[in-house]
Design an enzyme around this catalytic site. Structure first.
Site, short mmCIF file in Angstrom:
data_model
loop_
_atom_site.label_atom_id
_atom_site.label_comp_id
_atom_site.label_asym_id
_atom_site.label_seq_id
_atom_site.Cartn_x
_atom_site.Cartn_y
_atom_site.Cartn_z
CB CYS A 1 -1.28 0.31 1.45
SG CYS A 1 -2.02 -1.24 1.01
CB CYS B 1 -4.25 -0.74 -0.43
SG CYS B 1 -3.00 -1.89 -1.09
#
Ligand SMILES: *[C@@H]1O[C@H](CO)[C@@H](O)[C@H](O)[C@H]1NC(C)=O
Ligand SMILES: *[C@@H]1O[C@H](CO)[C@@H](O)[C@H](O)[C@H]1NC(C)=O
Ligand SMILES: *[C@@H]1O[C@H](CO)[C@@H](O)[C@H](O)[C@H]1NC(C)=O
Ligand SMILES: *[C@@H]1O[C@H](CO)[C@@H](O)[C@H](O)[C@H]1NC(C)=O
Ligand SMILES: *[C@H]1O[C@@H](CO)[C@H](O)[C@@H](O)[C@@H]1NC(C)=O
Length: 275
Positions: A100, A181
């Site tokens: 992420c 993400c």
């Protein structure tokens, strides 16, 4: 007399040297021949070895399984009839885990993006992960009635839509985008008329897969050159904002290619200061 004796010893020594030298040459020739024979025996082994070698760089991966699932997608099939779903088991076998806030997408900026991700540990593209790196730059296909992998005579990207290479990239891109993400970055090309290009993988697959429950923002880096034609006000980028799932924030910044290259070659510069 003494000199005659040492002369024949010298001759014997030279003879031994010659025999030894010839033997060495013979051994080298045999070794080279065996290595070549093994390498060239069948294209299949060469290709399999390349995939395995690339896979082994990712510690803890089950590369035998990954190769088996990869191969299963196209072996024995008509090379214009391999849909992207054929790679589902391969994708599952890679057990892809996203990083992420470090994920980087690109469209029509491949060289500058990879120059950057290779030199700096700031972002991760699909091609830097196990998912994409096993096949990056390669061509392959199968043939009906054969268990072989061919690497020549395969359909080109635009010859037919469901070819093994194109379907692979579609499926791998979808898997990468689905997991995107946090803050996500994309490098688009400001030197072309339509930076958010209609038929690009980024537009036709990746943007559609972005998931607002795990993704916070999409940050466009529009790479400009001195002759650039597009900027962040371009209508195609307005379309991009519209096509993003509700809840994903959008930003766009024009950054010169020179500035990105400068950042690539200055490892001491913090990632966040690149643009
Ligand atoms: C943008 O596209 C142009 C035209 O295809 C190409 O020459 C240029 O290198 C690309 N820019 C980047 C940063 O990749
Ligand atoms: C993500 O971007 C937002 C601003 O858009 C920033 O406030 C936040 O700190 C960023 N998060 C990370 C982990 O970089
Ligand atoms: C984009 O794709 C559509 C349909 O898939 C096709 O008709 C069109 O020619 C493509 N455009 C370009 C620029 O390749
Ligand atoms: C962006 O490009 C348009 C033309 O496509 C131009 O009219 C406009 O002035 C540019 N804006 C900036 C901030 O450079
Ligand atoms: C960018 O937007 C597209 C529409 O999506 C237009 O077709 C392009 O002409 C435009 N590019 C420039 C440089 O104006």
């Amino acid at each position: 007399m003494a000199s005659g004796g040492s002369g024949s010893a010298e001759r014997r020594r030279r003879k031994r040297c010659l025999v030894f030298g010839l033997l060495t040459v013979l051994v080298v020739v045999v070794v080279v021949a065996v290595v070549l024979a093994v390498t060239l025996r069948k294209g299949k082994y060469t290709f399999e070895d390349r995939i395995l070698a690339r896979c082994e760089k990712f510690k803890g991966s089950d590369c035998r399984l990954i190769w088996a699932k990869f191969q299963k997608a196209y072996v024995g099939r008509d090379p214009c009839n391999v849909p992207m779903e054929a790679y589902d088991d391969f994708i599952a076998a890679t057990q892809f885990k996203p990083e992420c806030n470090r994920m980087m997408f690109w469209s029509k900026t491949k060289d500058v993006v990879h120059d950057f991700t290779e030199k700096r540990d700031c972002y991760v593209t699909l091609e830097d992960t196990l998912l994409g790196s096993v096949a990056d730059g390669l061509t392959w296909c199968g043939r009906v009635g054969s268990s072989e992998t061919l690497t020549t005579g395969c359909p080109r990207w635009t010859d037919c839509e469901n070819n093994p290479v194109r379907s692979f990239w579609s499926r791998a891109s979808a898997a990468f985008a689905e997991k995107a993400c946090g803050n996500v970055t994309v490098m688009l090309n400001g030197s072309i008329e339509t930076p958010f290009s209609p038929n690009s993988t980024f537009r036709s697959i990746e943007v559609k897969k972005f998931d607002a429950t795990v993704m916070r923002s999409l940050n466009v880096v529009l790479v400009t050159q001195t002759n650039s034609v597009s900027n962040c006000t371009n209508a195609s980028l307005k379309d991009l904002q519209k096509e993003l799932a509700a809840g994903i924030r959008y930003s766009c910044k024009e950054v010169s290619e020179a500035q990105i290259r400068e950042c690539s070659s200055n490892p001491e510069k913090p990632c966040g200061a690149c643009w």
